[in-house]
Design a protein around this motif. Structure first.
Motif, mmCIF file in Angstrom:
data_model
loop_
_atom_site.group_PDB
_atom_site.id
_atom_site.type_symbol
_atom_site.label_atom_id
_atom_site.label_comp_id
_atom_site.label_asym_id
_atom_site.label_seq_id
_atom_site.Cartn_x
_atom_site.Cartn_y
_atom_site.Cartn_z
ATOM 1 N N MET A 1 17.324 26.538 -26.818
ATOM 2 C CA MET A 1 16.955 25.706 -27.945
ATOM 3 C C MET A 1 17.578 26.277 -29.217
ATOM 4 N N GLN A 2 18.074 25.389 -30.052
ATOM 5 C CA GLN A 2 18.729 25.840 -31.262
ATOM 6 C C GLN A 2 17.728 26.022 -32.389
ATOM 7 N N GLU A 3 18.097 26.892 -33.305
ATOM 8 C CA GLU A 3 17.243 27.223 -34.426
ATOM 9 C C GLU A 3 17.351 26.159 -35.515
ATOM 10 N N LYS A 4 16.223 25.833 -36.152
ATOM 11 C CA LYS A 4 16.240 24.901 -37.273
ATOM 12 C C LYS A 4 16.745 25.637 -38.511
ATOM 13 N N LEU A 5 17.727 25.055 -39.163
ATOM 14 C CA LEU A 5 18.297 25.633 -40.366
ATOM 15 C C LEU A 5 18.150 24.660 -41.509
ATOM 16 N N SER A 6 18.062 25.172 -42.715
ATOM 17 C CA SER A 6 18.074 24.312 -43.887
ATOM 18 C C SER A 6 19.485 23.766 -44.068
ATOM 19 N N LEU A 7 19.583 22.561 -44.565
ATOM 20 C CA LEU A 7 20.873 21.931 -44.796
ATOM 21 C C LEU A 7 21.752 22.755 -45.738
ATOM 22 N N THR A 8 21.146 23.544 -46.588
ATOM 23 C CA THR A 8 21.896 24.316 -47.583
ATOM 24 C C THR A 8 22.769 25.408 -46.976
ATOM 25 N N VAL A 9 22.516 25.816 -45.738
ATOM 26 C CA VAL A 9 23.309 26.898 -45.128
ATOM 27 C C VAL A 9 24.605 26.401 -44.491
ATOM 28 N N LEU A 10 24.760 25.102 -44.329
ATOM 29 C CA LEU A 10 25.990 24.574 -43.738
ATOM 30 C C LEU A 10 27.159 24.742 -44.694
ATOM 31 N N LYS A 11 28.332 24.943 -44.117
ATOM 32 C CA LYS A 11 29.556 25.082 -44.908
ATOM 33 C C LYS A 11 30.308 23.754 -44.919
ATOM 34 N N ILE A 12 31.267 23.626 -45.818
ATOM 35 C CA ILE A 12 32.070 22.415 -45.919
ATOM 36 C C ILE A 12 32.773 22.163 -44.583
ATOM 37 N N GLY A 13 32.685 20.930 -44.090
ATOM 38 C CA GLY A 13 33.317 20.545 -42.833
ATOM 39 C C GLY A 13 32.422 20.673 -41.617
ATOM 40 N N GLU A 14 31.294 21.347 -41.731
ATOM 41 C CA GLU A 14 30.398 21.510 -40.588
ATOM 42 C C GLU A 14 29.582 20.245 -40.361
ATOM 43 N N LYS A 15 29.386 19.927 -39.077
ATOM 44 C CA LYS A 15 28.552 18.800 -38.687
ATOM 45 C C LYS A 15 27.272 19.342 -38.073
ATOM 46 N N ALA A 16 26.195 18.585 -38.235
ATOM 47 C CA ALA A 16 24.912 18.973 -37.663
ATOM 48 C C ALA A 16 24.064 17.727 -37.463
ATOM 49 N N THR A 17 23.031 17.882 -36.658
ATOM 50 C CA THR A 17 22.084 16.800 -36.415
ATOM 51 C C THR A 17 20.791 17.117 -37.157
ATOM 52 N N ILE A 18 20.276 16.150 -37.870
ATOM 53 C CA ILE A 18 19.025 16.340 -38.604
ATOM 54 C C ILE A 18 17.892 16.465 -37.589
ATOM 55 N N SER A 19 17.114 17.539 -37.695
ATOM 56 C CA SER A 19 16.009 17.754 -36.765
ATOM 57 C C SER A 19 14.660 17.446 -37.399
ATOM 58 N N ALA A 20 14.543 17.626 -38.722
ATOM 59 C CA ALA A 20 13.279 17.351 -39.407
ATOM 60 C C ALA A 20 13.543 17.125 -40.890
ATOM 61 N N VAL A 21 12.693 16.295 -41.479
ATOM 62 C CA VAL A 21 12.788 16.003 -42.910
ATOM 63 C C VAL A 21 11.387 16.099 -43.483
ATOM 64 N N ASN A 22 11.235 16.853 -44.553
ATOM 65 C CA ASN A 22 9.956 16.923 -45.245
ATOM 66 C C ASN A 22 9.902 15.726 -46.196
ATOM 67 N N SER A 23 9.436 14.594 -45.692
ATOM 68 C CA SER A 23 9.487 13.344 -46.446
ATOM 69 C C SER A 23 8.573 13.339 -47.668
ATOM 70 N N GLU A 24 7.620 14.242 -47.727
ATOM 71 C CA GLU A 24 6.741 14.306 -48.897
ATOM 72 C C GLU A 24 7.483 14.843 -50.120
ATOM 73 N N GLU A 25 8.558 15.589 -49.899
ATOM 74 C CA GLU A 25 9.294 16.209 -50.995
ATOM 75 C C GLU A 25 10.546 15.430 -51.388
ATOM 76 N N LEU A 26 10.931 14.422 -50.598
ATOM 77 C CA LEU A 26 12.155 13.670 -50.864
ATOM 78 C C LEU A 26 11.843 12.241 -51.271
ATOM 79 N N PRO A 27 12.651 11.661 -52.161
ATOM 80 C CA PRO A 27 12.472 10.247 -52.487
ATOM 81 C C PRO A 27 12.752 9.372 -51.266
ATOM 82 N N ALA A 28 12.089 8.245 -51.183
ATOM 83 C CA ALA A 28 12.238 7.326 -50.050
ATOM 84 C C ALA A 28 13.670 6.810 -49.918
ATOM 85 N N LYS A 29 14.414 6.774 -51.011
ATOM 86 C CA LYS A 29 15.782 6.240 -50.953
ATOM 87 C C LYS A 29 16.664 7.048 -50.002
ATOM 88 N N PHE A 30 16.418 8.350 -49.858
ATOM 89 C CA PHE A 30 17.215 9.162 -48.944
ATOM 90 C C PHE A 30 16.930 8.774 -47.495
#
Length: 78
Positions: free
Chosen positions: A1-30
């Motif tokens: 199983m892969q480790e959950k990482l914050s989106l901020t640690v990815l480098k330019i050009g890297e692809k990843a799959t979103i595993s979780a979103v803290n929807s209480e902290e983000l606007p609905a538009k995202f």
């Protein structure tokens, strides 16, 4: 199983799959634009000095910019 990482640690050009979103902290538009678990994203740009992060959401073919404080609430798996 892969480790959950914050989106901020990815480098330019890297692809990843979103595993979780803290929807209480983000606007609905995202969530409406496709920042949902299971969607593949790619980091296109990272501004210096903790500036915005440019993301390409493959499922909806959208390019968006997020503040680093918003990106910290999105978790991904490489």
């Amino acid at each position: 199983m892969q480790e959950k990482l914050s989106l901020t640690v990815l480098k330019i050009g890297e692809k990843a799959t979103i595993s979780a979103v803290n929807s209480e902290e983000l606007p609905a538009k995202f969530l409406e634009m496709g920042l949902l678990p299971g969607h593949v994203i790619e980091v296109k740009h990272k501004a210096p000095f903790n500036g915005p992060i440019g993301l390409h959401i493959h499922s909806s073919n959208v390019l968006i910019a997020l503040r680093k404080s918003e990106a910290e609430h999105i978790f991904v798996e490489k």
